[in-house]
Design a protein around this motif. Structure first.
Motif, PDB file in Angstrom:
ATOM      1  N   LEU A 150       1.002  -1.275  -0.201  1.00 39.95           N
ATOM      2  CA  LEU A 150      -0.068  -0.060   0.043  1.00 39.95           C
ATOM      3  C   LEU A 150       0.908   1.230  -0.053  1.00 39.95           C
ATOM      4  CD1 LEU A 150      -2.640  -1.017   2.449  1.00 39.95           C
ATOM      5  CD2 LEU A 150      -2.655  -1.436  -0.024  1.00 39.95           C
ATOM      6  N   GLY A 151       1.756   1.197   0.500  1.00 41.51           N
ATOM      7  CA  GLY A 151       2.722   2.335   0.526  1.00 41.51           C
ATOM      8  C   GLY A 151       2.490   3.269   1.769  1.00 41.51           C
ATOM      9  N   VAL A 152       3.462   4.026   2.234  1.00 40.03           N
ATOM     10  CA  VAL A 152       3.309   5.094   3.420  1.00 40.03           C
ATOM     11  C   VAL A 152       2.453   6.160   2.998  1.00 40.03           C
ATOM     12  CG1 VAL A 152       4.467   6.500   5.088  1.00 40.03           C
ATOM     13  CG2 VAL A 152       5.564   4.364   4.283  1.00 40.03           C
ATOM     14  N   ILE A 153       2.449   6.716   1.870  1.00 37.91           N
ATOM     15  CA  ILE A 153       1.649   7.793   1.420  1.00 37.91           C
ATOM     16  C   ILE A 153       0.160   7.302   1.277  1.00 37.91           C
ATOM     17  CG2 ILE A 153       1.199   9.614  -0.287  1.00 37.91           C
ATOM     18  CD1 ILE A 153       3.745   9.908   1.224  1.00 37.91           C
ATOM     19  N   GLY A 154       0.057   6.032   0.884  1.00 36.51           N
ATOM     20  CA  GLY A 154      -1.461   5.640   0.831  1.00 36.51           C
ATOM     21  C   GLY A 154      -2.011   5.463   2.230  1.00 36.51           C
ATOM     22  N   TRP A 155      -1.032   5.149   3.142  1.00 36.39           N
ATOM     23  CA  TRP A 155      -1.656   4.713   4.511  1.00 36.39           C
ATOM     24  C   TRP A 155      -1.975   6.187   5.180  1.00 36.39           C
ATOM     25  CZ3 TRP A 155      -4.303   0.990   6.101  1.00 36.39           C
ATOM     26  CH2 TRP A 155      -4.141  -0.291   5.813  1.00 36.39           C
ATOM     27  N   ILE A 156      -1.060   7.088   5.039  1.00 38.18           N
ATOM     28  CA  ILE A 156      -1.243   8.466   5.611  1.00 38.18           C
ATOM     29  C   ILE A 156      -2.593   9.061   5.025  1.00 38.18           C
ATOM     30  CG2 ILE A 156      -0.216  10.866   5.591  1.00 38.18           C
ATOM     31  CD1 ILE A 156       2.549   9.364   5.605  1.00 38.18           C
ATOM     32  N   ARG A 157      -2.700   8.981   3.612  1.00 39.60           N
ATOM     33  CA  ARG A 157      -3.951   9.716   3.080  1.00 39.60           C
ATOM     34  C   ARG A 157      -5.314   8.899   3.649  1.00 39.60           C
ATOM     35  NH1 ARG A 157      -2.155  10.172  -3.180  1.00 39.60           N
ATOM     36  NH2 ARG A 157      -0.890  11.782  -2.990  1.00 39.60           N
ATOM     37  N   TRP A 158      -5.376   7.529   3.650  1.00 35.44           N
ATOM     38  CA  TRP A 158      -6.504   7.001   4.300  1.00 35.44           C
ATOM     39  C   TRP A 158      -6.672   7.203   5.749  1.00 35.44           C
ATOM     40  CZ3 TRP A 158      -6.636   3.554   8.550  1.00 35.44           C
ATOM     41  CH2 TRP A 158      -7.916   2.751   8.580  1.00 35.44           C
ATOM     42  N   PHE A 159      -5.614   7.342   6.604  1.00 34.19           N
ATOM     43  CA  PHE A 159      -5.576   7.794   7.969  1.00 34.19           C
ATOM     44  C   PHE A 159      -6.403   9.167   7.995  1.00 34.19           C
ATOM     45  CE2 PHE A 159      -4.103   9.840  11.802  1.00 34.19           C
ATOM     46  CZ  PHE A 159      -4.474   9.002  12.816  1.00 34.19           C
ATOM     47  N   TRP A 160      -5.944  10.106   7.342  1.00 38.02           N
ATOM     48  CA  TRP A 160      -6.289  11.378   7.473  1.00 38.02           C
ATOM     49  C   TRP A 160      -7.903  11.629   6.933  1.00 38.02           C
ATOM     50  CZ3 TRP A 160      -4.945  15.804   9.353  1.00 38.02           C
ATOM     51  CH2 TRP A 160      -5.830  17.031   9.051  1.00 38.02           C
ATOM     52  N   ARG A 161      -8.232  10.865   5.951  1.00 35.21           N
ATOM     53  CA  ARG A 161      -9.566  10.579   5.514  1.00 35.21           C
ATOM     54  C   ARG A 161     -10.595  10.426   6.543  1.00 35.21           C
ATOM     55  NH1 ARG A 161      -8.073   8.500   0.607  1.00 35.21           N
ATOM     56  NH2 ARG A 161      -8.785   6.526   1.037  1.00 35.21           N
ATOM     57  N   GLN A 162     -10.090   9.131   7.261  1.00 34.92           N
ATOM     58  CA  GLN A 162     -10.526   8.851   8.494  1.00 34.92           C
ATOM     59  C   GLN A 162     -10.666   9.639   9.714  1.00 34.92           C
ATOM     60  OE1 GLN A 162     -12.392   5.848   8.024  1.00 34.92           O
ATOM     61  NE2 GLN A 162     -11.438   5.998   5.819  1.00 34.92           N
ATOM     62  N   LEU A 163      -9.678  10.412   9.930  1.00 31.89           N
ATOM     63  CA  LEU A 163      -9.630  11.331  11.091  1.00 31.89           C
ATOM     64  C   LEU A 163     -10.744  12.525  10.884  1.00 31.89           C
ATOM     65  CD1 LEU A 163      -8.226  12.231  13.854  1.00 31.89           C
ATOM     66  CD2 LEU A 163      -6.290  13.215  12.320  1.00 31.89           C
ATOM     67  N   THR A 164     -10.428  12.787   9.459  1.00 33.86           N
ATOM     68  CA  THR A 164     -11.368  14.132   9.360  1.00 33.86           C
ATOM     69  C   THR A 164     -13.045  13.768   8.923  1.00 33.86           C
ATOM     70  OG1 THR A 164     -10.586  14.179   7.054  1.00 33.86           O
ATOM     71  CG2 THR A 164      -9.184  15.500   8.556  1.00 33.86           C
ATOM     72  N   SER A 165     -13.108  12.587   8.864  1.00 28.68           N
ATOM     73  CA  SER A 165     -14.559  12.246   8.697  1.00 28.68           C
ATOM     74  C   SER A 165     -15.483  12.388   9.632  1.00 28.68           C
ATOM     75  CB  SER A 165     -14.688  10.581   8.329  1.00 28.68           C
ATOM     76  OG  SER A 165     -14.315  10.083   9.150  1.00 28.68           O
ATOM     77  N   MET A 166     -16.726  12.688   9.282  1.00 24.89           N
ATOM     78  CA  MET A 166     -17.834  12.936  10.345  1.00 24.89           C
ATOM     79  C   MET A 166     -17.643  12.068  11.482  1.00 24.89           C
ATOM     80  SD  MET A 166     -21.880  13.354   9.629  1.00 24.89           S
ATOM     81  CE  MET A 166     -23.152  13.398  10.969  1.00 24.89           C
ATOM     82  N   ARG A 167     -17.839  10.491  11.142  1.00 25.02           N
ATOM     83  CA  ARG A 167     -17.965   9.720  12.002  1.00 25.02           C
ATOM     84  C   ARG A 167     -16.885   9.297  13.111  1.00 25.02           C
ATOM     85  NH1 ARG A 167     -17.450   6.241   8.375  1.00 25.02           N
ATOM     86  NH2 ARG A 167     -15.263   5.726   8.838  1.00 25.02           N
ATOM     87  N   VAL A 168     -15.776   9.741  12.771  1.00 23.30           N
ATOM     88  CA  VAL A 168     -14.607   9.626  13.589  1.00 23.30           C
ATOM     89  C   VAL A 168     -14.708  10.689  14.685  1.00 23.30           C
ATOM     90  CG1 VAL A 168     -12.030   9.711  13.898  1.00 23.30           C
ATOM     91  CG2 VAL A 168     -12.889   8.319  12.208  1.00 23.30           C
TER      92      VAL A 168
END
Length: 630
Positions: free
Chosen positions: A54-72
């Motif tokens: 997946l790569g480091v950048i991919g995981w960082i982007r995924w984590f950022w999307r989750q952190l800034t989501s309404m659910r989280v």
């Protein structure tokens, strides 16, 4: 509507909920779309699917999307509220270390677990700070893209009219003899007068209103960040201390003058503002009769205060009415009585004289305290010794033989002081902290007295208890003073928190009560040369005001472009023409759905001259309002 069918001007869709960015599906090859928000797998150049690199950048982007989501964000907010529960139920070291120690002594099994979970220091714990910081970052990550999106919406123009306005939730139409240009010009002036942002696109006028709804959402989120910042600054820069002051005594705002003091990590004692005050008199009144008997009516602490270089001033401190001086607030939090006592040794020498503050333990100010004579006392043989007296004070005694030593009323109606004496070592030099209102009798022996119970004696004002074997005496003087307990605090984040709270309420009100809606007015010339006027409205949220507003706009425009008069009907046998339906003179709101039209050139029937408030079908909305919603 597909991308090839969309012809109207589009704009970014509103972000759903309070926080978070839109989570879109990522597709790898043509025809393959994924619904997962996890990072996409890397693929080799030859098109063969490789391993899950997946790569480091991919995981960082995924984590950022989750952190800034309404659910989280909602989960973090819930966790922050849940984390504050043990801080409210379990004693905290930052508030009262003595209560924490009492809790540990009473719960030996739970104490090791609570210490590992940092339940005695909740608000400075690692897990609470992590939740706090993650929520802070989540809000910032939500606000920045939404602000940029909102600026883009403000700079853009309302989207053009859909092809079929009949499928909008609110719709009306009529025919007029005015030219399409005149109708559009009149409609543009009318709708701008109603504070819509409007412009002409092709054969229609497009207008939009309610942009402050999204502004309210942004203000609400910014206000939450302000409140979090205020909370953090308040914890780091605050100072708070307590001081008990007897009538006639004073206080100077230095660290050594406090009975207890605690501050934030970034606070320095050099930042204590210099000021002083004196308690001139305390006045308390109570309800004397009825079911509210004994209820306090007034608590007034008359003080004199001064700042460096300033004149002496007078003020009255009341409950919830603090004294503001030197950047600090002085709150009145408690009060009680301080009977004046005199202690003499066997030779009649005064070894102690003063007012002794007593701590209340019930609503009628039944109080207890301790009198400690640490220096200057010698027994009958001239040997240095220490005296201690355990005291119980009631401002209104029920009378001998009428119960135990409990007060019947908070006022000084029948004051009685019960004392029992001890001699020996008070343990004040043992190096261990002591409560000034309690005696450590582990190294002391109690006096036996002839009066009273043999160990203790009740005294009225002016009476004296004589100690046995020429050990001396203690006198309860007729003067009884009152004391007041003050809290001196500096809360630098309070003003910022108030601004954040007001902003949050204003932003929430705007996002709830301001309705974002769009209006389209199309005017085209029909096949018979008569202008056909169509009006439709679409709200971003369901509201009964959308069709009502459209009806008002239609009525105002109808006054400027009235319905065309009906032509004279001809015989169907001679001309072969179909009869023309009679128009309705004036549009009016109606609840029935308007029949579908094949296009803007279709003639208006009687049912189409009324505003339709029926909701559009899901299929119709997805097809015709897609361009308007984007």
């Amino acid at each position: 509507m597909s991308k090839t069918e969309t012809t109207e001007t589009t704009e970014p869709a509103e972000a759903a909920g309070a926080t978070g960015s839109t989570e879109t599906a990522e597709s790898g090859e043509s025809g393959r779309a994924g619904l997962s928000t996890a990072p996409r797998e890397d693929r080799a150049d030859d098109g063969v699917v490789g391993g899950p690199t997946l790569g480091v950048i991919g995981w960082i982007r995924w984590f950022w999307r989750q952190l800034t989501s309404m659910r989280v964000a909602l989960i973090l907010l819930f966790m922050l509220s849940l984390g504050a529960v043990p801080g409210s139920l379990i004693p905290q070291n930052s508030a009262d270390e003595f209560k924490v120690q009492q809790f540990k002594d009473a719960h030996e099994t739970l104490t090791p677990l609570y210490e590992k979970l940092q339940f005695f220091d909740v608000y400075s714990s690692v897990w609470f700070s992590a939740i706090y910081l993650l929520l802070f970052v989540s809000l910032i990550g939500c606000i920045l893209p939404r602000t940029w999106q909102f600026v883009g919406q403000l700079r853009s123009r309302p989207p053009g009219a859909p092809r079929l306005l009949t499928r909008m939730p609110a719709y009306t139409t009529w025919r007029t003899e005015s030219s399409p240009e005149d109708v559009r010009e009149a409609a543009l002036g009318l709708i701008k007068g109603r504070r819509f942002r409007a412009h002409t696109v092709g054969d229609a006028v497009a207008a939009e209103k309610g942009y402050l709804r999204e502004a309210g959402n942004l203000v609400f989120h910014v206000a939450l960040i302000i409140m979090l910042v205020a909370f953090g600054l308040g914890q780091l820069l605050k100072s708070e201390g307590g001081k008990l002051v007897i009538e006639g005594d004073g206080f100077s705002n230095t660290l050594t003058q406090y009975d207890d003091f605690k501050s934030g990590s970034w606070f320095s004692t050099d930042e204590l503002p210099p000021f002083s005050f004196t308690l001139d008199k305390f006045t308390g009144t109570y309800e004397k009769n009825g079911p509210q008997r004994g209820t306090p009516r007034t608590f007034d602490a008359a003080v004199s205060y001064s700042e460096p270089g300033g004149a002496r001033k007078k003020a009255v401190i009341r409950v919830n009415e603090p004294l503001k001086v030197g950047g600090s607030k002085v709150y009145l939090i408690a009060h009680g009585y301080a009977p004046v006592v005199t202690v003499k040794d066997g030779r009649g020498k005064v070894v102690y004289q003063g007012a002794v503050p007593m701590l209340p333990f019930d609503n009628n100010i039944s109080s207890q305290g301790a009198i400690k004579v640490m220096d200057g006392y010698r027994d009958k043989n001239g040997k240095k010794e220490q005296l201690g007296f355990s005291a119980l004070f009631v401002p209104t005694f029920a009378g001998a033989g009428k119960g135990t030593m409990f007060s019947q009323f908070p006022a000084l109606d029948f004051p009685v002081l019960a004392v029992s004496g001890y001699h020996g070592d008070l343990r004040v030099n043992s190096g261990l902290p002591q409560n000034v209102y309690q005696l450590d009798t582990s190294k002391m022996k109690q006096f036996d007295v002839a009066a009273g119970t043999g160990k203790a004696q009740r005294l009225l004002p002016g009476e004296t208890m004589t100690l046995p074997d020429g050990a001396g005496s203690i006198t309860f003087e007729k003067e009884i003073k009152e004391w007041a307990s003050f809290q001196i605090s500096q809360q630098p984040g309070n003003g910022l928190a108030l601004i954040g709270a007001i902003g949050a309420i204003a932003g929430l009100a705007g996002s709830l009560f301001i309705q974002r809606r769009r209006v389209w007015i199309r005017a085209v010339r029909g096949a018979d040369g008569v202008t056909v006027v169509e009006m439709a409205s679409l709200g971003r949220s369901e509201s009964a005001k959308v069709p009502e507003e459209l009806a008002q706009l239609a009525a105002a425009l109808h006054d400027r472009a009235p319905t065309a008069s009906a032509p004279e009907p001809e015989s169907g046998a001679e001309s072969g023409a179909e009869p023309v339906p009679q128009p309705v003179p004036e549009p009016a709101p109606a609840e029935s759905a308007a029949p579908e039209s094949d296009g803007p050139d279709a003639p208006a029937g009687p049912a189409e001259s009324a505003v339709s408030a029926a909701p559009a079908s899901p299929a119709a909305e997805s097809e015709e309002s897609e361009g308007a919603e984007k």
